[in-house]
Enzyme design. Structure first.
Site, mmCIF file in Angstrom:
data_model
loop_
_atom_site.group_PDB
_atom_site.id
_atom_site.type_symbol
_atom_site.label_atom_id
_atom_site.label_comp_id
_atom_site.label_asym_id
_atom_site.label_seq_id
_atom_site.Cartn_x
_atom_site.Cartn_y
_atom_site.Cartn_z
ATOM 1 N N GLU A 40 12.779 13.191 7.352
ATOM 2 C CA GLU A 40 11.907 12.528 8.329
ATOM 3 C C GLU A 40 11.154 11.386 7.660
ATOM 4 O O GLU A 40 10.336 11.615 6.772
ATOM 5 C CB GLU A 40 10.906 13.531 8.915
ATOM 6 C CG GLU A 40 9.889 12.894 9.844
ATOM 7 C CD GLU A 40 8.702 13.792 10.151
ATOM 8 O OE1 GLU A 40 7.693 13.280 10.657
ATOM 9 O OE2 GLU A 40 8.782 15.016 9.873
ATOM 10 N N ARG A 44 4.735 5.043 9.408
ATOM 11 C CA ARG A 44 3.382 4.705 8.974
ATOM 12 C C ARG A 44 3.348 3.469 8.090
ATOM 13 O O ARG A 44 2.271 3.048 7.661
ATOM 14 C CB ARG A 44 2.763 5.879 8.208
ATOM 15 C CG ARG A 44 2.681 7.166 9.006
ATOM 16 C CD ARG A 44 2.075 8.281 8.172
ATOM 17 N NE ARG A 44 2.264 9.579 8.788
ATOM 18 C CZ ARG A 44 1.914 10.735 8.232
ATOM 19 N NH1 ARG A 44 1.358 10.734 7.034
ATOM 20 N NH2 ARG A 44 2.128 11.880 8.847
ATOM 21 N N THR A 68 6.166 10.407 13.352
ATOM 22 C CA THR A 68 4.963 9.722 13.847
ATOM 23 C C THR A 68 5.292 8.810 15.027
ATOM 24 O O THR A 68 4.726 7.720 15.164
ATOM 25 C CB THR A 68 4.241 8.939 12.723
ATOM 26 O OG1 THR A 68 4.316 9.665 11.497
ATOM 27 C CG2 THR A 68 2.774 8.763 13.058
ATOM 28 N N LYS A 128 6.891 20.850 17.198
ATOM 29 C CA LYS A 128 6.198 20.709 15.917
ATOM 30 C C LYS A 128 4.758 21.178 16.107
ATOM 31 O O LYS A 128 4.048 20.644 16.962
ATOM 32 C CB LYS A 128 6.226 19.239 15.484
ATOM 33 C CG LYS A 128 5.292 18.885 14.329
ATOM 34 C CD LYS A 128 5.365 17.384 14.070
ATOM 35 C CE LYS A 128 4.318 16.945 13.060
ATOM 36 N NZ LYS A 128 4.447 15.501 12.750
#
Length: 209
Positions: A40, A44, A68, A128
Site C-alpha cells: 500500500e 501523502r 489514504t 480497515k
C-alpha cells in the site's frame, strides 16, 4: 481480485510513505524478497502516484495499491496509475460511489460499529479499522465479531510486530497494516537488506485466514 483474496496473500500490508519514486522499485523488490507482496503506497507525498506506476511496471510479483484515498479524483488518479486496490481512512458516499464506478478493490476505513454498518450498507464487507490502537484495537475487533459476524478487517494504526500477533489471532482479522516494514531511515539509507529482513519477519507472523 476481491478484498478477501487480496488480504489472504499475506498477514501484513506495509503502509508505505515514499517521497522519491526512484527508490520505489528497489523497495518493492526488497519487500517481495521477504515474502510481502501486497503493498500500500499512501497518497501523502507528491511522488506517490509515480511510485505506484513504477512498481506496477517493474515489479510484477507485487500487488500494488493506493492508501489514504479521500476523494473521487484520487480514486481515478490511482486507477490511472495502475493501482490494483485502494484503502481509505474513512468512507463517504462519494468515495464509495467512486470505488464502485472504478471497479476498484476497496477497503474503506471505519472506527465505530455504526461506521462499519454503513460501510456494509454500501456493499463493503472487508474494512480497515483505523486508527486501530487509538479506537480500541484488538479488544474492539473481538467485540465487533458477535454483532457484525459478516465483516472482516485489516486493522491499521499503531500496530507493530509485537501487536500484530494479537490481531491476527482474531477470526475476523485477515491481515494487519503497518508502517514498521519501511522505516524512513532505512529508505533514506537505501538499506534494502534491512527491509527484506523486516518483511521476512512479518510474513512469518501467522498464516492469513
Amino acid at each position: 481480485m476481491d478484498a478477501i483474496t487480496l488480504l489472504r496473500q499475506g498477514p501484513v500490508v506495509p503502509v508505505i510513505v515514499v517521497d522519491d519514486p526512484a527508490i520505489a522499485v528497489d523497495m518493492a523488490h526488497a519487500l517481495v524478497a521477504g515474502g510481502i507482496r501486497v503493498l500500500e503506497v499512501t497518497l501523502r507525498t507528491k511522488g506517490a502516484l509515480a511510485a505506484i506506476r513504477r512498481m506496477r511496471d517493474e515489479v510484477p510479483d507485487a500487488i500494488v495499491g493506493a492508501g489514504t484515498l479521500r476523494t473521487r479524483a484520487q480514486v481515478e488518479a490511482c486507477v490511472d496509475a495502475g493501482a490494483q486496490f485502494g484503502i481509505s481512512p474513512g468512507l463517504t458516499p462519494e468515495l464509495a460511489a467512486a470505488a464502485r464506478a472504478a471497479n476498484l478493490t476497496f477497503l474503506p476505513g471505519i472506527a465505530t460499529p455504526s461506521e462499519a454498518m454503513r460501510a456494509e450498507d454500501e456493499g463493503f464487507s472487508v474494512l480497515k479499522l483505523f486508527p486501530a490502537e487509538a479506537v480500541g484495537g484488538a479488544k474492539l475487533l473481538k467485540s465487533l465479531s458477535g454483532p457484525l459476524p459478516n465483516l472482516r478487517f485489516c486493522p491499521t494504526g499503531g500496530i507493530d510486530l509485537a501487536r500484530a500477533h494479537d490481531y491476527l489471532a482474531l477470526p475476523n482479522v485477515l491481515a494487519v497494516g503497518g508502517s514498521w516494514l519501511t522505516p524512513s531511515d532505512a529508505l533514506a539509507a537505501r538499506d534494502w537488506g534491512r527491509i527484506t529482513e523486516l518483511a521476512r519477519a512479518a510474513s512469518q507472523i501467522a498464516p492469513s485466514k
